[in-house]
Write a protein that holds these residues in place. Structure first.
Motif, PDB file in Angstrom:
ATOM      1  N   LEU A   1       1.098   4.230  -2.661  1.00 21.18           N
ATOM      2  CA  LEU A   1       0.820   5.720  -2.319  1.00 21.18           C
ATOM      3  C   LEU A   1       2.041   6.387  -3.068  1.00 21.18           C
TER       4      LEU A   1
ATOM      5  N   ASP B   1       0.812  -1.178   0.002  1.00 17.82           N
ATOM      6  CA  ASP B   1       0.110   0.110   0.086  1.00 17.82           C
ATOM      7  C   ASP B   1       0.802   1.139  -0.021  1.00 17.82           C
TER       8      ASP B   1
ATOM      9  N   GLN C   1      -7.070   7.003   0.156  1.00 18.82           N
ATOM     10  CA  GLN C   1      -6.206   5.915   0.560  1.00 18.82           C
ATOM     11  C   GLN C   1      -5.583   5.914   1.698  1.00 18.82           C
ATOM     12  N   ILE C   2      -5.038   6.901   2.096  1.00 18.13           N
ATOM     13  CA  ILE C   2      -4.422   7.181   3.385  1.00 18.13           C
ATOM     14  C   ILE C   2      -5.279   7.136   4.581  1.00 18.13           C
TER      15      ILE C   2
ATOM     16  N   LEU D   1      -5.401  10.005  -3.210  1.00 18.30           N
ATOM     17  CA  LEU D   1      -4.364   9.691  -2.255  1.00 18.30           C
ATOM     18  C   LEU D   1      -5.065  10.064  -0.483  1.00 18.30           C
ATOM     19  N   ARG D   2      -5.553  11.027  -0.548  1.00 19.16           N
ATOM     20  CA  ARG D   2      -6.054  11.538   0.800  1.00 19.16           C
ATOM     21  C   ARG D   2      -7.061  10.258   1.254  1.00 19.16           C
TER      22      ARG D   2
ATOM     23  N   LYS E   1       1.844   6.919  -6.583  1.00 11.72           N
ATOM     24  CA  LYS E   1       0.883   7.920  -6.962  1.00 11.72           C
ATOM     25  C   LYS E   1       1.127   9.279  -6.625  1.00 11.72           C
ATOM     26  N   THR E   2       1.813   9.346  -5.424  1.00 17.07           N
ATOM     27  CA  THR E   2       2.374  10.782  -4.958  1.00 17.07           C
ATOM     28  C   THR E   2       3.567  11.314  -6.024  1.00 17.07           C
TER      29      THR E   2
END
Length: 100
Positions: free
Chosen positions: A71, A67, A96-97, A93-94, A74-75
């Motif tokens: 991320l 994961d 997922q986090i 992203l927000r 993606k970042t």
């Protein structure tokens, strides 16, 4: 005659006491053996459970690492984008986090 009869009776009583003590000792030994077997089984079961737990934790850690790598990727993508595309990726992203 009477002394001999008394000696025989005392010998028989002593033999009976010895046999009673031996029987009690055998019962104690077998009950201790049963207890030991039971403790040994519990120990094996708890070792097995600990092994299974360790495997589960390892899988969980690997999943979390995957994961995190996702991320990070993606970042990096978001950093390369601009405007609306970047906003969409940042929002993903927000989410997922938040799910972690």
């Amino acid at each position: 005659g009477e002394e001999a009869a008394t000696a025989v009776r005392e010998r028989d009583e002593a033999r009976a006491r010895v046999q009673a003590v031996q029987k009690e000792a055998e019962q104690s030994v077998s009950s201790l053996q049963a207890e030991l077997d039971s403790v040994h089984k519990q120990l094996l079961a708890s070792q097995e459970s600990a092994r299974e737990q360790e495997i589960a934790y390892r899988k969980q850690a690997e999943a979390m690492q995957a994961d995190m790598e996702g991320l990070a990727s993606k970042t990096r993508q978001a950093a390369d984008k601009s405007g609306a595309e970047k906003d969409v990726l940042v929002e993903e992203l927000r989410c997922q986090i938040g799910a972690l």
